[in-house]
Design a protein around this motif. Structure first.
Motif, PDB file in Angstrom:
ATOM      1  N   ARG A   1      -6.541 -34.674  22.544  1.00 58.33           N
ATOM      2  CA  ARG A   1      -7.396 -34.819  23.723  1.00 58.33           C
ATOM      3  C   ARG A   1      -7.746 -36.293  23.834  1.00 58.33           C
ATOM      4  NH1 ARG A   1     -11.604 -31.681  22.697  1.00 58.33           N
ATOM      5  NH2 ARG A   1     -13.162 -33.295  22.282  1.00 58.33           N
ATOM      6  N   ILE A   2      -7.443 -36.887  24.978  1.00 59.88           N
ATOM      7  CA  ILE A   2      -7.650 -38.317  25.172  1.00 59.88           C
ATOM      8  C   ILE A   2      -8.766 -38.527  26.186  1.00 59.88           C
ATOM      9  CG2 ILE A   2      -6.570 -40.496  25.837  1.00 59.88           C
ATOM     10  CD1 ILE A   2      -3.860 -39.206  25.166  1.00 59.88           C
TER      11      ILE A   2
ATOM     12  N   LEU B   1      -9.685 -40.556  20.813  1.00 58.27           N
ATOM     13  CA  LEU B   1      -8.652 -39.552  20.566  1.00 58.27           C
ATOM     14  C   LEU B   1      -9.206 -38.458  19.671  1.00 58.27           C
ATOM     15  CD1 LEU B   1      -5.538 -41.817  19.776  1.00 58.27           C
ATOM     16  CD2 LEU B   1      -6.214 -40.858  21.989  1.00 58.27           C
ATOM     17  N   THR B   2      -8.996 -37.212  20.073  1.00 58.89           N
ATOM     18  CA  THR B   2      -9.393 -36.064  19.258  1.00 58.89           C
ATOM     19  C   THR B   2      -8.148 -35.289  18.889  1.00 58.89           C
ATOM     20  OG1 THR B   2     -11.498 -35.907  20.447  1.00 58.89           O
ATOM     21  CG2 THR B   2     -10.824 -34.003  19.135  1.00 58.89           C
TER      22      THR B   2
ATOM     23  N   GLN C   1      -6.898 -50.841  28.023  1.00 62.61           N
ATOM     24  CA  GLN C   1      -6.928 -49.445  27.593  1.00 62.61           C
ATOM     25  C   GLN C   1      -5.669 -49.100  26.815  1.00 62.61           C
ATOM     26  OE1 GLN C   1      -6.313 -45.420  29.964  1.00 62.61           O
ATOM     27  NE2 GLN C   1      -8.289 -46.302  30.525  1.00 62.61           N
ATOM     28  N   HIS C   2      -4.532 -49.662  27.237  1.00 66.88           N
ATOM     29  CA  HIS C   2      -3.265 -49.396  26.555  1.00 66.88           C
ATOM     30  C   HIS C   2      -3.312 -49.879  25.108  1.00 66.88           C
ATOM     31  CE1 HIS C   2       1.052 -48.910  25.963  1.00 66.88           C
ATOM     32  NE2 HIS C   2       1.102 -50.156  25.519  1.00 66.88           N
TER      33      HIS C   2
ATOM     34  N   ALA D   1      -5.903 -46.949  18.365  1.00 59.29           N
ATOM     35  CA  ALA D   1      -6.506 -45.668  18.002  1.00 59.29           C
ATOM     36  C   ALA D   1      -5.456 -44.718  17.431  1.00 59.29           C
ATOM     37  CB  ALA D   1      -7.196 -45.043  19.211  1.00 59.29           C
ATOM     38  N   MET D   2      -4.251 -44.737  17.986  1.00 58.71           N
ATOM     39  CA  MET D   2      -3.175 -43.884  17.466  1.00 58.71           C
ATOM     40  C   MET D   2      -2.811 -44.287  16.040  1.00 58.71           C
ATOM     41  SD  MET D   2      -2.091 -41.356  19.304  1.00 58.71           S
ATOM     42  CE  MET D   2      -0.468 -41.080  18.593  1.00 58.71           C
ATOM     43  N   LYS D   3      -2.820 -45.583  15.781  1.00 58.04           N
ATOM     44  CA  LYS D   3      -2.499 -46.059  14.434  1.00 58.04           C
ATOM     45  C   LYS D   3      -3.551 -45.583  13.437  1.00 58.04           C
ATOM     46  CE  LYS D   3      -0.395 -50.110  12.386  1.00 58.04           C
ATOM     47  NZ  LYS D   3       0.057 -51.503  12.608  1.00 58.04           N
TER      48      LYS D   3
END
Length: 344
Positions: A211-212, A234-235, A251-252, A258-260
């Motif tokens: 969930r973003i 990020l959830t 934001q990108h 955040a993904m890392k």
């Protein structure tokens, strides 16, 4: 080591070196590690040779200044050797990696939020002392004072190996600056660390499991930050892990960072679950780690910092809160290395 360095250097110069990216990155990491060990040896050798020359000059001319300078060089060599000995204790799979450090306020209300911010500064100062690069990825200010939480990326040799020993609950006892009656309060904050993992380690994350959410970055940052939803949360639905990043205006870029962090958190969670499974099969009792009080910082009535795992103490609280943590980290690593469990 020199022979291995030359072999690795030859490998990296081959035209097809990057054809197999995974192998290339593995060899590059090994080359960096070998060069690091050689640099240490060279520095120690040079320091000892300098000290020997200075002592010879001091004896010939009966020069007190040369003796003092030789003593300084010997102390530098001793410090470097102690650091090398400490690294010998860091033999874990990811100990040499960068670290992602999270600090969260616990029980204690406003005092706990203030305490979390004090800990954030303490670790930032520790990074400065060691020459590590620290980047604040996310920080959540509290309503009255302090922070509810913060996430740092710490870059440097063995950053995770060192900071892994800081995981747990940190307790503060002091006269609260937020109490009008100047009473003594106790506050808690938790610290956790995971290694930053590289792209060669496969951690699959399904898009449907995420969930973003985007939101406006908090705190100072200029008109652009305040008017756009640049921050990303990020959830990971299957595990409930939540990470967020707001340090970039893009934001990108925040999503990529955040993904890392999320990949690192999921990897570490799975690793710990595997450890627990192995311990269950072996019939071992697992000592409670996260959530346990590892260290107390007392500012009133006396000034003292005490680590409850090693019984290491310091009466110079100001120095510790200013990042003088190496003695505590060293004591913890030595205790872990000498424990029966480590030996087995």
């Amino acid at each position: 080591l020199r022979a291995r360095r030359d072999d690795l250097e030859s490998e990296t110069l081959k035209p097809d070196f990057w054809t197999d990216r995974a192998r290339a990155e593995k060899l590059s990491r090994e080359k960096t590690a070998v060069e690091r060990e050689l640099d240490l040896y060279t520095q120690l050798e040079a320091a000892l040779e300098d000290a020997e020359v200075l002592l010879e000059l001091a004896d010939e001319a009966d020069d007190a200044d040369s003796r003092s300078e030789a003593q300084v060089r010997m102390q530098e060599a001793e410090d470097q050797l102690e650091d090398a000995e400490l690294r010998q204790l860091l033999g874990g799979e990811h100990d040499a990696s960068n670290a992602i450090l999270s600090i969260n306020s616990g029980a204690g209300g406003t005092d706990a939020c203030d305490w979390a911010e004090i800990l954030l500064r303490m670790y930032l100062r520790w990074c400065e002392r060691r020459g590590f690069k620290a980047e604040v990825l996310d920080m959540q200010p509290a309503e009255e004072a302090g922070i509810r939480g913060a996430t740092l990326k710490v870059g440097g040799d063995y950053a995770y190996g060192y900071l892994n020993s800081e995981q747990g609950v940190h307790r503060l006892v002091r006269i609260s600056p937020f109490d009008s009656q100047a009473r003594r309060h106790t506050a808690f904050a938790s610290v956790s660390a995971v290694p930053e993992i590289d792209d060669t380690i496969d951690v699959e994350i399904e898009e449907s499991d995420l969930r973003i959410d985007t939101y406006r970055a908090s705190g100072a940052g200029g008109q652009h930050v305040n008017k756009t939803d640049s921050a990303v949360r990020l959830t990971h639905i299957p595990t409930g892990i939540v990470v967020q990043c707001q340090n970039e205006r893009s934001q990108h870029k925040n999503k990529a960072t955040a993904m890392k962090v999320l990949r690192a958190q999921i990897y570490e969670r799975r690793r710990r679950e595997r450890e627990l499974e192995m311990e269950d099969l072996a019939g071992e009792k697992r000592e409670i780690g996260f959530g346990s009080q590892i260290r107390s910082y007392t500012l009133h009535p006396q000034q003292r910092v005490k680590d409850h795992r090693t019984q290491m103490e310091s009466g110079n609280v100001d120095a510790v809160l200013d990042g003088d943590l190496d003695r505590f980290i060293r004591a913890t690593l030595l205790a872990q290395a000498s424990s029966p469990r480590s030996a087995s």
